[in-house]
Design an enzyme around this catalytic site. Structure first.
Site: not given
Ligand code: IMP
Ligand code: MG
Length: 176
Positions: A101-102, A105, A153, A166
């Protein structure tokens, strides 16, 4: 919110990101080496695409690829609503599964995916994430984590703001 590329501050440049991913690949290889010669890596699209591709190229095991496409973010915050846009077809039964996963959060997305992957009765399931935000007590065990970051962010290296940015080759952030 309108974001301009020049407002993005670099946290980790391309070289730093790749270096850290190569270290993770080595950690992952060492972890599995005594257990299996083959792992099933599940890439969470779209955000993990670059992390996944750089990571698997440096894992010295047989790596079978699977992809799931999930969305939960809109703009710069989690909507809390998880949408599955596509799912795996391969059987995971009795396999060594590595979810890639990136960013973790709130942890909601990854918990959701894990819950469904466990239904396939894999032999073992682990999680690799490019970054983890320290802001939330997400309660997720991340077995292999690239960077621990504040509640900023993030953009670039797969991470987007409404589908943009991206393809920046670095990890950056924007001021809230
Ligand atoms: P969670 O469900 O709150 O853990 O959010 C995880 C998902 O939201 C990840 O799959 C990311 O794609 C996305 N996400 C979380 N934080 C960021 C960020 O800072 N920038 C871009 N996408 C993010
Ligand atoms: Mg994502």
């Amino acid at each position: 919110m309108k974001i301009d590329k020049k407002d993005i501050k670099i946290i980790y440049d391309e070289e730093a990101v790749r270096k850290r991913i190569h270290e993770l690949a080595k950690e992952i290889t060492d972890f599995y080496k005594s257990k299996t010669d083959t792992i099933h890596a599940v890439c969470v699209l779209k955000g993990a695409v670059h992390f996944f591709s750089e990571l698997v190229l440096h894992i010295d095991l047989n790596v079978i690829y699977s992809f799931v496409h999930i969305s939960s973010y809109s703009g710069s915050s989690s909507t809390g609503k998880i949408r599955v846009k596509s799912w795996i077809e391969e059987s995971m039964e009795d396999k060594y599964v590595l979810l890639v996963e990136d960013v973790i959060d709130t942890g909601l997305t990854v918990k959701y995916i894990m819950r469904y992957l466990r239904k396939y009765r894999p032999k073992d399931i682990r999680l690799a994430a490019l970054a983890e935000k320290r802001a939330h007590d997400h309660g997720v065990t991340i077995d292999f984590v690239g960077f621990e970051l504040d509640d900023q962010f993030l953009l670039g290296y797969g991470l987007d703001y409404n589908e943009r940015f991206r393809n920046l080759p670095y990890i950056g952030y924007i001021e809230p």
